[in-house]
Design a protein around this motif. Structure first.
Motif, mmCIF file in Angstrom:
data_model
loop_
_atom_site.group_PDB
_atom_site.id
_atom_site.type_symbol
_atom_site.label_atom_id
_atom_site.label_comp_id
_atom_site.label_asym_id
_atom_site.label_seq_id
_atom_site.Cartn_x
_atom_site.Cartn_y
_atom_site.Cartn_z
ATOM 1 N N ASN A 74 0.837 -1.190 0.000
ATOM 2 C CA ASN A 74 0.000 0.000 0.000
ATOM 3 C C ASN A 74 0.874 1.243 0.000
ATOM 4 N N ALA A 75 0.416 2.281 -0.703
ATOM 5 C CA ALA A 75 1.160 3.540 -0.737
ATOM 6 C C ALA A 75 0.166 4.688 -0.794
ATOM 7 N N LEU A 95 3.282 7.010 -11.429
ATOM 8 C CA LEU A 95 3.731 7.299 -10.063
ATOM 9 C C LEU A 95 5.019 6.557 -9.727
ATOM 10 N N LYS A 96 5.136 5.306 -10.190
ATOM 11 C CA LYS A 96 6.350 4.525 -9.942
ATOM 12 C C LYS A 96 7.550 5.131 -10.668
ATOM 13 N N GLN A 97 7.332 5.555 -11.913
ATOM 14 C CA GLN A 97 8.425 6.149 -12.696
ATOM 15 C C GLN A 97 8.892 7.471 -12.088
ATOM 16 N N ALA A 98 7.934 8.221 -11.513
ATOM 17 C CA ALA A 98 8.272 9.500 -10.891
ATOM 18 C C ALA A 98 8.909 9.311 -9.519
ATOM 19 N N GLY A 99 8.831 8.085 -8.976
ATOM 20 C CA GLY A 99 9.430 7.791 -7.676
ATOM 21 C C GLY A 99 8.566 8.220 -6.497
ATOM 22 N N LEU A 100 7.288 8.491 -6.759
ATOM 23 C CA LEU A 100 6.387 8.909 -5.680
ATOM 24 C C LEU A 100 5.908 7.723 -4.842
ATOM 25 N N VAL A 101 5.896 6.542 -5.447
ATOM 26 C CA VAL A 101 5.551 5.329 -4.696
ATOM 27 C C VAL A 101 6.625 4.283 -4.946
ATOM 28 N N GLY A 102 6.731 3.303 -4.059
ATOM 29 C CA GLY A 102 7.723 2.246 -4.198
ATOM 30 C C GLY A 102 7.407 1.310 -5.355
ATOM 31 N N GLN A 103 8.417 0.584 -5.791
ATOM 32 C CA GLN A 103 8.242 -0.331 -6.918
ATOM 33 C C GLN A 103 7.311 -1.500 -6.585
ATOM 34 N N ARG A 104 7.190 -1.820 -5.267
ATOM 35 C CA ARG A 104 6.346 -2.958 -4.890
ATOM 36 C C ARG A 104 4.889 -2.563 -4.666
ATOM 37 N N ALA A 105 4.579 -1.276 -4.733
ATOM 38 C CA ALA A 105 3.225 -0.791 -4.445
ATOM 39 C C ALA A 105 2.217 -1.361 -5.440
ATOM 40 N N LYS A 106 1.062 -1.767 -4.914
ATOM 41 C CA LYS A 106 -0.022 -2.284 -5.749
ATOM 42 C C LYS A 106 -1.281 -1.449 -5.580
ATOM 43 N N VAL A 108 -2.656 2.277 -4.432
ATOM 44 C CA VAL A 108 -2.258 3.660 -4.156
ATOM 45 C C VAL A 108 -3.497 4.489 -3.885
ATOM 46 N N LYS A 109 -3.398 5.383 -2.916
ATOM 47 C CA LYS A 109 -4.515 6.245 -2.555
ATOM 48 C C LYS A 109 -4.014 7.675 -2.445
ATOM 49 N N VAL A 110 -4.810 8.618 -2.945
ATOM 50 C CA VAL A 110 -4.466 10.033 -2.843
ATOM 51 C C VAL A 110 -5.061 10.562 -1.537
ATOM 52 N N ILE A 111 -4.235 11.276 -0.761
ATOM 53 C CA ILE A 111 -4.720 11.837 0.500
ATOM 54 C C ILE A 111 -4.796 13.351 0.406
ATOM 55 N N ASN A 112 -5.683 13.926 1.184
ATOM 56 C CA ASN A 112 -5.970 15.366 1.116
ATOM 57 C C ASN A 112 -4.952 16.166 1.917
ATOM 58 N N THR A 113 -3.745 16.291 1.369
ATOM 59 C CA THR A 113 -2.701 17.095 2.002
ATOM 60 C C THR A 113 -2.167 18.063 0.969
ATOM 61 N N GLY A 114 -2.314 19.352 1.201
ATOM 62 C CA GLY A 114 -1.846 20.364 0.264
ATOM 63 C C GLY A 114 -2.961 20.842 -0.645
ATOM 64 N N GLU A 115 -2.558 21.532 -1.713
ATOM 65 C CA GLU A 115 -3.510 22.142 -2.656
ATOM 66 C C GLU A 115 -3.316 21.521 -4.035
ATOM 67 N N ASN A 123 -6.387 7.146 -12.912
ATOM 68 C CA ASN A 123 -6.789 5.827 -13.411
ATOM 69 C C ASN A 123 -6.286 4.734 -12.478
ATOM 70 N N GLY A 124 -7.183 3.970 -11.885
ATOM 71 C CA GLY A 124 -6.804 2.852 -11.027
ATOM 72 C C GLY A 124 -6.173 3.280 -9.726
ATOM 73 N N ILE A 125 -6.468 4.513 -9.296
ATOM 74 C CA ILE A 125 -5.928 5.028 -8.044
ATOM 75 C C ILE A 125 -7.083 5.523 -7.200
ATOM 76 N N GLY A 126 -7.075 5.171 -5.944
ATOM 77 C CA GLY A 126 -8.130 5.584 -5.030
ATOM 78 C C GLY A 126 -7.863 6.963 -4.467
ATOM 79 N N ALA A 127 -8.851 7.482 -3.754
ATOM 80 C CA ALA A 127 -8.679 8.783 -3.111
ATOM 81 C C ALA A 127 -9.596 8.856 -1.902
#
Length: 143
Positions: A74-75, A95-106, A108-115, A123-127
């Motif tokens: 999880n990431a 996200l994996k290519q940008a290095g925002l999540v680990g290579q093993r992540a399956k 991913v969820k977006v959290i409400n931090t920032g603007e 696509n295929g990402i939760g929030a």
């Protein structure tokens, strides 16, 4: 130097201590085992953690806690990170290519931090509920 003349370094090898070989050896009679008791007898010993019949420490203490093995897959990504990424469409590979999540992540969820000011399509990402509202307010969408 010949193979038959090779010897270990001086002091590297020493004779094994032979116990129970008479008074003169310094380790005769009880052979360093002391007097009586379970540890002095041949074949007499106990299991690891055995406390002589007393309830062992690992059984006296309460069972506590659990760590899920799926947590490592999880990431989470913040809205600030999506803003800096600057991609119109975001999926797990991006996200994996940008290095925002680990290579093993399956998952991913977006959290409400920032603007978030840019429109981002996920696509295929939760929030989370707050993050979803912020994404849709910026003109983005979740798929």
């Amino acid at each position: 130097m010949e193979l038959n003349s090779i010897k270990p370094a001086a002091g590297a090898k020493h004779a094994k201590r032979r116990v129970g070989r008479g008074i003169g050896s310094g380790l005769g009679k009880t052979a360093g085992r002391g007097h009586k008791g379970q540890k002095s007898r041949s074949g007499g010993y106990h299991k690891v953690g055995f406390e002589g019949g007393q309830m062992p420490l690992q059984r006296r203490l309460p069972k506590r806690g659990f760590k899920s093995t799926t947590l490592k897959f999880n990431a989470e990504v913040s809205l600030t990170a999506l803003e800096q990424l600057g991609a119109a469409e975001v999926n797990l590979v991006v996200l994996k290519q940008a290095g925002l999540v680990g290579q093993r992540a399956k998952v991913v969820k977006v959290i409400n931090t920032g603007e978030l000011s840019k429109a981002v399509k996920l696509n295929g990402i939760g929030a989370t509920a707050g993050a979803k509202a912020a994404i849709e307010a910026a003109g983005g969408s979740l798929a």
